[in-house]
Scaffold this active site. Structure first.
Site, PDB file in Angstrom:
ATOM      1  N   LYS A  94       4.218  68.933  79.515  1.00 34.97           N
ATOM      2  CA  LYS A  94       3.031  68.110  79.740  1.00 34.97           C
ATOM      3  C   LYS A  94       2.553  68.220  81.180  1.00 34.97           C
ATOM      4  O   LYS A  94       1.341  68.202  81.454  1.00 34.97           O
ATOM      5  CB  LYS A  94       3.330  66.643  79.391  1.00 34.97           C
ATOM      6  CG  LYS A  94       2.152  65.686  79.605  1.00 34.97           C
ATOM      7  CD  LYS A  94       0.934  66.052  78.736  1.00 34.97           C
ATOM      8  CE  LYS A  94      -0.268  65.149  79.030  1.00 34.97           C
ATOM      9  NZ  LYS A  94      -0.117  63.793  78.479  1.00 34.97           N
ATOM     10  N   LYS A 103      -1.754  59.297  88.137  1.00 36.10           N
ATOM     11  CA  LYS A 103      -0.355  58.981  87.830  1.00 36.10           C
ATOM     12  C   LYS A 103       0.374  60.231  87.361  1.00 36.10           C
ATOM     13  O   LYS A 103       1.481  60.533  87.818  1.00 36.10           O
ATOM     14  CB  LYS A 103      -0.305  57.881  86.771  1.00 36.10           C
ATOM     15  CG  LYS A 103       1.099  57.422  86.376  1.00 36.10           C
ATOM     16  CD  LYS A 103       1.661  58.149  85.177  1.00 36.10           C
ATOM     17  CE  LYS A 103       0.944  57.797  83.890  1.00 36.10           C
ATOM     18  NZ  LYS A 103       1.610  58.412  82.698  1.00 36.10           N
ATOM     19  N   THR A 124       3.542  59.787  78.803  1.00 35.25           N
ATOM     20  CA  THR A 124       3.704  60.796  79.844  1.00 35.25           C
ATOM     21  C   THR A 124       4.436  60.153  81.007  1.00 35.25           C
ATOM     22  O   THR A 124       3.895  59.290  81.704  1.00 35.25           O
ATOM     23  CB  THR A 124       2.339  61.331  80.311  1.00 35.25           C
ATOM     24  OG1 THR A 124       1.681  61.968  79.213  1.00 35.25           O
ATOM     25  CG2 THR A 124       2.507  62.343  81.438  1.00 35.25           C
TER      26      THR A 124
END
Length: 287
Positions: A172, A240, A97
């Site tokens: 995502k 993150k 990701t």
């Protein structure tokens, strides 16, 4: 069966590489910590390599599941990066990701070398990786995706091409935005029920079958009620991911007020020492 390389053997990458080996693929693995690669080989056979380039040499498809933008750049384009050993006509699949920006950058470098590239972040957590039941959202050309899909089938519950390069990463981001809001709502509901003296498990048994039901509710409510969080997707990694979401939202002019708020709640959990706890530990700040 294909000759593959897998870069990154964390809680997600390790099981994904295992599924590839179990399907009969020839898999060479690389991990930044050599001891983890050695342990994986001892458990599953195959072989390990000392660098991404060594792992990628001769591979038809190279897959990666590393930590962040910088990690991806390093394993792809660093001095010992995979691209230095990959030949034209091979394929790179990125399960990390990362930002759509770095995806575009790295995919362009791959394209200049004649290497196919698919960004393919996953959802389903450690359990999904272990059970070969991940949801995979992909970006890239139709040709590259068609080559990647049969490989990813080894650990996918569902795998779909969303659009061109970077589309997988944007999808995502949507996934993480949804999880942030859902987890805060679930945390508030369970904390509310405890304060009210209700049996949380009994309540969830009922409401999970109605409009309030979610994967998070079904899979996380018991451990949340027991104050157990030493597993799953870490708060540090969620922050993150949310930072990527918030930065991208600013760039495209989207508004993410709830996501921004929940990100700060996760910061509270980090300050409480819970950076490596599962994202469901959000409930801790309500107790």
């Amino acid at each position: 069966m294909a000759k593959l390389a897998f870069l990154g053997l964390g809680v997600m990458g390790g099981p994904m590489a295992r599924h590839l080996a179990a399907k009969g693929h020839d898999v060479t693995v690389y991990n930044r910590t050599p001891a983890r690669a050695a342990a994986w080989v001892a458990a599953h056979g195959q072989r390990s390599a000392a660098t991404p380039a060594e792992a990628a040499r001769g591979a038809e498809v190279v897959l990666a599941c590393v930590g962040n933008d910088d990690d991806l750049r390093q394993v792809c384009t660093g001095p010992d990066g995979a691209f230095s050993a990959m030949s034209a006509g091979t394929l790179f699949i990125d399960h990390t990701t990362v930002s759509a920006q770095v995806t575009h950058q790295v995919a362009a470098i791959a394209s200049a070398k004649g290497i196919g590239y698919v960004d393919a972040p996953v959802s389903g957590g450690q359990a999904g990786a272990e059970n070969g039941a991940l949801s995979i959202m992909c970006g890239g050309s139709e040709t590259d995706y068609a080559r990647a899909e049969p490989v990813m089938a080894a650990y996918a519950r569902i795998c779909r091409r969303i659009g061109d390069s970077g589309a997988g990463q944007l999808a995502k981001m949507m996934n993480q935005i949804c999880i942030a809001g859902l987890m805060q709502g679930l945390s508030e509901a369970l904390a509310f029920g405890q304060k009210a003296g209700l049996d949380g498990e009994a309540v969830v048994e009922v409401i999970s079958q109605g409009a309030a039901g979610s994967w998070q509710m079904v899979n996380r409510h018991k451990t949340m009620l027991k104050d157990e969080f030493d597993f799953g997707f870490a708060v540090d990694w969620m922050r993150k991911d949310l930072a990527i979401c918030l930065k991208t939202a600013e760039e495209i002019g989207a508004s993410l007020p709830v996501t921004a708020l929940v990100d700060q709640f996760y910061k509270d959990v980090q300050l409480m020492g819970g950076g490596r706890n599962d994202t469901s530990s959000l409930i801790r700040r309500l107790r």
